[in-house]
Design a protein around this motif. Structure first.
Motif, PDB file in Angstrom:
ATOM      1  N   ILE A   1       1.154  -1.410  -0.360  1.00 34.06           N
ATOM      2  CA  ILE A   1      -0.092  -0.458  -0.322  1.00 34.06           C
ATOM      3  C   ILE A   1       0.888   1.240  -0.085  1.00 34.06           C
ATOM      4  CG2 ILE A   1      -1.451   1.112   1.503  1.00 34.06           C
ATOM      5  CD1 ILE A   1      -2.998  -1.037   2.236  1.00 34.06           C
ATOM      6  N   LEU A   2       0.743   2.235  -1.181  1.00 32.44           N
ATOM      7  CA  LEU A   2       1.020   3.135  -1.092  1.00 32.44           C
ATOM      8  C   LEU A   2       0.911   4.805  -0.048  1.00 32.44           C
ATOM      9  CD1 LEU A   2       2.919   3.678  -4.641  1.00 32.44           C
ATOM     10  CD2 LEU A   2       3.832   2.697  -2.383  1.00 32.44           C
ATOM     11  N   ALA A   3      -0.621   3.900  -0.386  1.00 36.76           N
ATOM     12  CA  ALA A   3      -0.845   5.742   0.328  1.00 36.76           C
ATOM     13  C   ALA A   3      -2.633   5.206   0.777  1.00 36.76           C
ATOM     14  CB  ALA A   3      -1.205   6.526  -0.979  1.00 36.76           C
ATOM     15  N   LYS A   4      -3.289   6.009   1.552  1.00 33.48           N
ATOM     16  CA  LYS A   4      -4.572   5.801   1.975  1.00 33.48           C
ATOM     17  C   LYS A   4      -5.247   7.066   1.942  1.00 33.48           C
ATOM     18  CE  LYS A   4      -5.830   4.837   6.228  1.00 33.48           C
ATOM     19  NZ  LYS A   4      -5.833   4.131   7.921  1.00 33.48           N
ATOM     20  N   ARG A   5      -6.152   7.119   1.411  1.00 33.16           N
ATOM     21  CA  ARG A   5      -6.987   8.661   0.799  1.00 33.16           C
ATOM     22  C   ARG A   5      -8.650   8.371   1.048  1.00 33.16           C
ATOM     23  NH1 ARG A   5      -3.998   7.595  -3.911  1.00 33.16           N
ATOM     24  NH2 ARG A   5      -1.898   9.042  -4.091  1.00 33.16           N
ATOM     25  N   ASP A   6      -8.856  10.305   1.395  1.00 35.79           N
ATOM     26  CA  ASP A   6     -10.730  10.102   1.864  1.00 35.79           C
ATOM     27  C   ASP A   6     -10.807   9.201   0.642  1.00 35.79           C
ATOM     28  OD1 ASP A   6     -12.707  10.891   2.812  1.00 35.79           O
ATOM     29  OD2 ASP A   6     -12.024  13.291   1.894  1.00 35.79           O
ATOM     30  N   PRO A   7     -12.024   8.319   0.557  1.00 35.77           N
ATOM     31  CA  PRO A   7     -12.883   8.288  -0.227  1.00 35.77           C
ATOM     32  C   PRO A   7     -14.042   8.392  -0.593  1.00 35.77           C
ATOM     33  CG  PRO A   7     -13.429   7.134   2.146  1.00 35.77           C
ATOM     34  CD  PRO A   7     -12.600   7.616   1.997  1.00 35.77           C
ATOM     35  N   TYR A   8     -14.413   9.848   0.173  1.00 34.59           N
ATOM     36  CA  TYR A   8     -15.553  10.746  -0.104  1.00 34.59           C
ATOM     37  C   TYR A   8     -14.406  12.549  -1.315  1.00 34.59           C
ATOM     38  CZ  TYR A   8     -17.791   8.812   3.081  1.00 34.59           C
ATOM     39  OH  TYR A   8     -17.906   7.743   3.929  1.00 34.59           O
ATOM     40  N   ARG A   9     -13.505  11.763  -1.121  1.00 39.74           N
ATOM     41  CA  ARG A   9     -12.682  13.567  -2.183  1.00 39.74           C
ATOM     42  C   ARG A   9     -12.128  12.550  -3.753  1.00 39.74           C
ATOM     43  NH1 ARG A   9     -13.782  16.975  -4.543  1.00 39.74           N
ATOM     44  NH2 ARG A   9     -14.210  18.128  -2.841  1.00 39.74           N
ATOM     45  N   PHE A  10     -11.261  11.415  -2.957  1.00 45.92           N
ATOM     46  CA  PHE A  10     -10.619  10.494  -4.267  1.00 45.92           C
ATOM     47  C   PHE A  10     -11.126   9.396  -5.045  1.00 45.92           C
ATOM     48  CE2 PHE A  10      -8.257  12.865  -1.601  1.00 45.92           C
ATOM     49  CZ  PHE A  10      -6.583  13.232  -2.551  1.00 45.92           C
ATOM     50  N   ARG A  11     -11.395   9.382  -5.855  1.00 50.54           N
ATOM     51  CA  ARG A  11     -12.081   8.198  -6.764  1.00 50.54           C
ATOM     52  C   ARG A  11     -11.154   6.413  -6.351  1.00 50.54           C
ATOM     53  NH1 ARG A  11     -15.172   7.802 -11.025  1.00 50.54           N
ATOM     54  NH2 ARG A  11     -14.760   9.830 -11.253  1.00 50.54           N
ATOM     55  N   PHE A  12     -10.120   6.329  -6.080  1.00 49.88           N
ATOM     56  CA  PHE A  12      -9.294   4.439  -5.339  1.00 49.88           C
ATOM     57  C   PHE A  12      -8.958   5.345  -4.097  1.00 49.88           C
ATOM     58  CE2 PHE A  12      -8.639   5.366 -10.624  1.00 49.88           C
ATOM     59  CZ  PHE A  12     -10.320   4.574 -10.375  1.00 49.88           C
ATOM     60  N   PRO A  13      -9.576   5.074  -3.416  1.00 45.80           N
ATOM     61  CA  PRO A  13      -8.862   5.523  -1.770  1.00 45.80           C
ATOM     62  C   PRO A  13      -7.413   4.947  -1.463  1.00 45.80           C
ATOM     63  CG  PRO A  13     -11.252   4.682  -1.620  1.00 45.80           C
ATOM     64  CD  PRO A  13     -10.784   3.913  -2.994  1.00 45.80           C
ATOM     65  N   ILE A  14      -7.411   4.295  -2.137  1.00 54.64           N
ATOM     66  CA  ILE A  14      -6.421   2.307  -1.700  1.00 54.64           C
ATOM     67  C   ILE A  14      -5.359   2.651  -3.261  1.00 54.64           C
ATOM     68  CG2 ILE A  14      -4.965   0.414  -0.790  1.00 54.64           C
ATOM     69  CD1 ILE A  14      -7.794   0.512   0.240  1.00 54.64           C
ATOM     70  N   GLU A  15      -4.308   2.593  -3.168  1.00 56.43           N
ATOM     71  CA  GLU A  15      -3.072   2.915  -4.179  1.00 56.43           C
ATOM     72  C   GLU A  15      -2.041   1.945  -4.030  1.00 56.43           C
ATOM     73  OE1 GLU A  15      -0.541   5.489  -7.038  1.00 56.43           O
ATOM     74  OE2 GLU A  15      -0.812   6.710  -5.261  1.00 56.43           O
ATOM     75  N   LEU A  16      -1.697   1.045  -4.387  1.00 61.97           N
ATOM     76  CA  LEU A  16      -0.666   0.565  -4.618  1.00 61.97           C
ATOM     77  C   LEU A  16       0.269   0.047  -5.143  1.00 61.97           C
ATOM     78  CD1 LEU A  16      -3.932  -2.947  -4.531  1.00 61.97           C
ATOM     79  CD2 LEU A  16      -2.431  -1.400  -2.535  1.00 61.97           C
ATOM     80  N   ARG A  17       1.275  -0.833  -5.043  1.00 61.74           N
ATOM     81  CA  ARG A  17       2.697  -0.767  -5.732  1.00 61.74           C
ATOM     82  C   ARG A  17       2.344  -3.051  -6.151  1.00 61.74           C
ATOM     83  NH1 ARG A  17       7.628  -1.969  -4.757  1.00 61.74           N
ATOM     84  NH2 ARG A  17       8.351  -1.886  -2.542  1.00 61.74           N
ATOM     85  N   PHE A  18       3.306  -3.337  -7.494  1.00 64.29           N
ATOM     86  CA  PHE A  18       3.108  -4.536  -7.046  1.00 64.29           C
ATOM     87  C   PHE A  18       4.886  -5.023  -6.730  1.00 64.29           C
ATOM     88  CE2 PHE A  18      -0.072  -4.762 -10.976  1.00 64.29           C
ATOM     89  CZ  PHE A  18      -0.455  -5.386 -10.756  1.00 64.29           C
ATOM     90  N   VAL A  19       4.182  -5.970  -5.769  1.00 66.14           N
ATOM     91  CA  VAL A  19       6.068  -6.265  -5.153  1.00 66.14           C
ATOM     92  C   VAL A  19       6.068  -7.724  -5.884  1.00 66.14           C
ATOM     93  CG1 VAL A  19       6.650  -7.491  -3.390  1.00 66.14           C
ATOM     94  CG2 VAL A  19       5.525  -5.489  -2.721  1.00 66.14           C
ATOM     95  N   TYR A  20       5.048  -8.952  -5.565  1.00 70.41           N
ATOM     96  CA  TYR A  20       5.148  -9.720  -6.553  1.00 70.41           C
ATOM     97  C   TYR A  20       3.847 -10.325  -7.562  1.00 70.41           C
ATOM     98  CZ  TYR A  20       5.536 -14.722  -7.648  1.00 70.41           C
ATOM     99  OH  TYR A  20       6.242 -15.842  -8.713  1.00 70.41           O
ATOM    100  N   PRO A  21       4.012 -10.367  -8.825  1.00 74.55           N
ATOM    101  CA  PRO A  21       5.466 -10.651  -9.486  1.00 74.55           C
ATOM    102  C   PRO A  21       6.537  -8.682  -9.436  1.00 74.55           C
ATOM    103  CG  PRO A  21       3.197  -9.538 -10.750  1.00 74.55           C
ATOM    104  CD  PRO A  21       3.151 -10.362  -9.829  1.00 74.55           C
ATOM    105  N   ASN A  22       7.311  -9.032  -9.960  1.00 77.45           N
ATOM    106  CA  ASN A  22       8.446  -7.960  -9.159  1.00 77.45           C
ATOM    107  C   ASN A  22       8.087  -7.021 -10.522  1.00 77.45           C
ATOM    108  OD1 ASN A  22      10.717  -5.908  -8.522  1.00 77.45           O
ATOM    109  ND2 ASN A  22      11.795  -7.330  -8.242  1.00 77.45           N
ATOM    110  N   ILE A  23       7.407  -6.339 -10.682  1.00 71.23           N
ATOM    111  CA  ILE A  23       6.712  -5.788 -12.209  1.00 71.23           C
ATOM    112  C   ILE A  23       7.062  -3.981 -12.022  1.00 71.23           C
ATOM    113  CG2 ILE A  23       6.056  -6.829 -13.501  1.00 71.23           C
ATOM    114  CD1 ILE A  23       3.962  -6.331 -13.130  1.00 71.23           C
TER     115      ILE A  23
END
Length: 679
Positions: free
Chosen positions: A330-352
């Motif tokens: 998890i890279l960021a956790k945001r306000d769900p009523y303001r941001f369209r996607f509250p949880i931003e991620l990055r891939f750890v596996y597969p390593n891309i």
């Protein structure tokens, strides 16, 4: 409805219309009887011989079959046949969405019927119920089925190995932002939970970490995390229904990553406070989007969002498939009523993660009707401010304010009091046996009728007039009357002594000055606070303005209004002759003519050479040559009136050199532009 009147009635028979999806078990349709009125009792010949003129074509049987009126199909059938024949059919009305998708995707856009068994089977697999039935027949779960599909295609390559990828450390740590806002928890338990964050500051060598790996989970110290889970479950039980209601209120449209609600919501799904940036989660890819990225289900009410867009899909399309099991951070956790996607991620596996270059500048947001201030919206969403031109104003150098807004009202009250006192002195009988404090208004005054706009004459000129109506309740007539009596007494005493009475400030004037001084003092304090803030910012090296708020003028390009362009100058013919700019041009032109000599002759030499030659002639005593005007236009005096208006007196050499205007940096004869080049 107009019918074509023909002398003969025709009856036509046609083959049945072709259907889009012919089925082998189609039943014959009942056709209604003919709606044309039959006027003849005897059988009618369908084709009767008719005389044809030389400029007509004979109407044959095929022509009537193609273009004659058809009465054996309904309106819907005729409309669909018309669509098919013309080739512009809106298929969304003819076909079901599944059939439309199958025809366009499995047959490369060609509108042909499905014939091969593979195509028909693929079309059937589009239905979730048929797909589920097939999975049950094969004895596979949904995950196993998708994994088998990938294995069959063989599209997933081996996972990438990078030099910088170290061992993955997974910790069960409570989030640092617990508890949520406006949620009270036990302070002792909270202090116990936050002790886990202090343990994270202990440095550990990488070699010791690898050597101390244990498989047993006896000494994991999950006590703090269990206390957090207890508080978290209490919060979920109290707020679950409220969050679902708010989701229905704010999220009207479906989009990937939206909160799961209704039948999609399952017990045990984690809410947003459960997650924190840096947390490692296992999930399943639920959907991929070309312009938004991949969405991963990590067991929460919101799907995580991995931002991927544009060409990045080209080199990672083999590694990410729908249904894959992945590890994400998890890279960021945001306000769900303001941001369209509250949880931003990055891939750890597969390593891309190192293959994703086209990042989003800013996460997508929701725009609400209440967002009236764009600067405030951008500040809340972490976006830079709207660029605007620097106004170049210096608030430190602006004059201090001393005009309190209440002074105008005080002046209005003061004038009303003095007018009533003047009326009391002029008409004492009118106010006899009356107290000034008991006076009442003649009409009810409110904000609407307190100001009246009229017109009045002043010295035979009709000018606008504003009448300000003041309520007696706002006046302090007793104090004003006492002040008037005191002033009258002082005036009489001064006149008896034979001195001139000097009017001092009145009570209301002193009150106005106090308000103005209060306003000035407040303005001074604001300026001192501003200077103090600027000094502190400069000492700390902080920007004086919000970074990016003001940009250079060159950022916006040249203004659309260009005064140098002839299009924007007064009219297309240049400036008016009496403007300041043309006056300078006339003075310059006259100056040049006076220096060179005759106005109609221009020497082929520079200005400096001309001055040198004239100085040499003056030193030798050579007088300038005098030209005689040739009277060529004797009878055309009326046409050359413009030349007579020009004053040629400044062309002589005897000019007073003391008072000469400077034009273009040189001195010229003192001339006036009156009467020059007039129409």
């Amino acid at each position: 409805m107009q019918l074509l009147q023909t002398p003969h009635q025709f009856l036509f028979t046609f083959p049945p219309p072709k259907t889009l999806n012919p089925s082998p078990h189609s039943k014959p349709k009942w056709t209604p009887p003919h709606l044309f009125p039959l006027t003849h009792s005897h059988p009618v010949n369908p084709f009767k011989p008719k005389a044809i003129s030389s400029d007509e074509f004979p109407v044959d049987e095929t022509f009537l079959q193609n273009f004659g009126p058809k009465d054996k199909e309904t309106e819907d059938e005729a409309r669909k046949r018309n669509w098919v024949e013309r080739g512009w059919a809106p298929w969304e009305e003819v076909l079901t969405p599944e059939a439309d998708f199958a025809r366009k995707s499995l047959n490369e856009g060609e509108e042909v019927a499905l014939q091969s068994p593979e195509a028909i089977e693929a079309f059937k697999m589009l239905r979730p119920s048929y797909r589920k039935k097939k999975m049950e027949e094969m004895g596979l779960t949904e995950d196993d089925y998708y994994r088998k599909q990938f294995e069959i295609k063989g599209n997933i390559p081996e996972p990438l190995e990078t030099v910088w990828a170290g061992p993955l450390v997974v910790r069960q740590v409570p989030p640092r932002d617990w508890p949520p806002r406006d949620w009270e928890v036990d302070k002792e338990e909270l202090e116990y939970i936050r002790g886990a964050h202090k343990l994270q500051a202990v440095r550990v060598k990488l070699s010791d970490l690898e050597s101390g790996v244990k498989v047993e989970n006896d000494e994991l110290c999950l006590d703090r995390y269990k206390v957090f889970l207890k508080q978290y479950k209490e919060w979920v039980a109290a707020n679950k229904d409220r969050l679902e209601e708010e989701s229905y209120k704010y999220d009207q449209d479906y989009h990937p990553g939206r909160r799961k609600r209704g039948k999609d919501y399952k017990e045990g799904m984690y809410e947003l406070p459960f997650y924190y940036p840096g947390q490692i989660c296992e999930g399943k890819v639920t959907s991929i989007h070309l312009y938004q990225g991949a969405f991963v289900d990590i067991g929460g009410v919101y799907d995580g969002w991995v931002p991927i867009k544009n060409n990045d899909w080209y080199w990672i399309r083999h590694h990410i498939k729908v249904g894959m099991r992945v590890m994400v951070e998890i890279l960021a956790k945001r306000d769900p009523y303001r941001f369209r996607f509250p949880i931003e991620l990055r891939f750890v596996y597969p390593n891309i993660d190192h293959l994703i270059f086209n990042r989003f500048d800013f996460p997508p947001i929701f725009h609400h009707d209440e967002d009236t201030n764009p600067d405030e919206l951008r500040r809340d969403c972490g976006r830079p401010p709207v660029p605007r031109k620097d106004p170049k104003d210096k608030p430190v150098e602006e004059p201090l304010l001393s005009n309190h807004p209440y002074v105008d009202k005080l002046w209005q009250i003061h004038v009303a009091e003095q007018m009533i006192l003047d009326d009391v002195e002029a008409n004492p009988e009118k106010y006899k046996d009356k107290k000034l404090s008991e006076l009442t208004d003649t009409e009810d005054l409110n904000e609407e009728n307190s100001i009246e706009y009229t017109k009045a004459y002043y010295k035979k000129t009709l000018i606008p007039k504003v009448i300000l109506k003041t309520s007696v309740k706002e006046l302090d007539l007793e104090a004003a009357f006492a002040e008037r009596q005191l002033r009258n007494t002082l005036r009489r005493e001064t006149e008896e002594r034979g001195e001139e009475y000097k009017v001092t400030k009145m009570r209301r004037n002193i009150e106005m000055d106090e308000y103005d001084f209060l306003h000035w003092r407040r303005s001074l304090e604001e300026r001192e606070a501003l200077i103090r803030d600027i000094s502190c910012r400069k000492a700390l090296g902080l920007p004086l303005e919000e970074p990016g708020r003001y940009v250079e003028d060159s950022y916006f390009g040249k203004d659309q209004y260009d005064p140098d362009n002839a299009l924007y100058r007064y009219d297309y013919w240049g400036e008016p002759k009496n403007s300041e700019k043309s006056k300078q041009e006339r003075l310059t032109d006259a100056h040049n003519k006076a220096i060179v000599g005759k106005s109609t002759v221009w020497y082929e030499m520079s200005y400096d050479d001309c001055i040198k030659q004239r100085m040499q002639r003056e030193a030798k005593g050579i007088k300038p040559r005098e030209y005689e005007e040739e009277d060529t236009n004797i009878g055309d005096d009326d046409e050359d009136d413009d030349d007579d208006d020009f004053d040629f007196s400044f062309l002589n050499e005897t000019v007073d050199m003391t008072t000469q205007p400077h034009v273009n940096g040189t001195e010229s004869p003192g001339i006036s532009d009156e009467g020059m080049f007039e129409d």
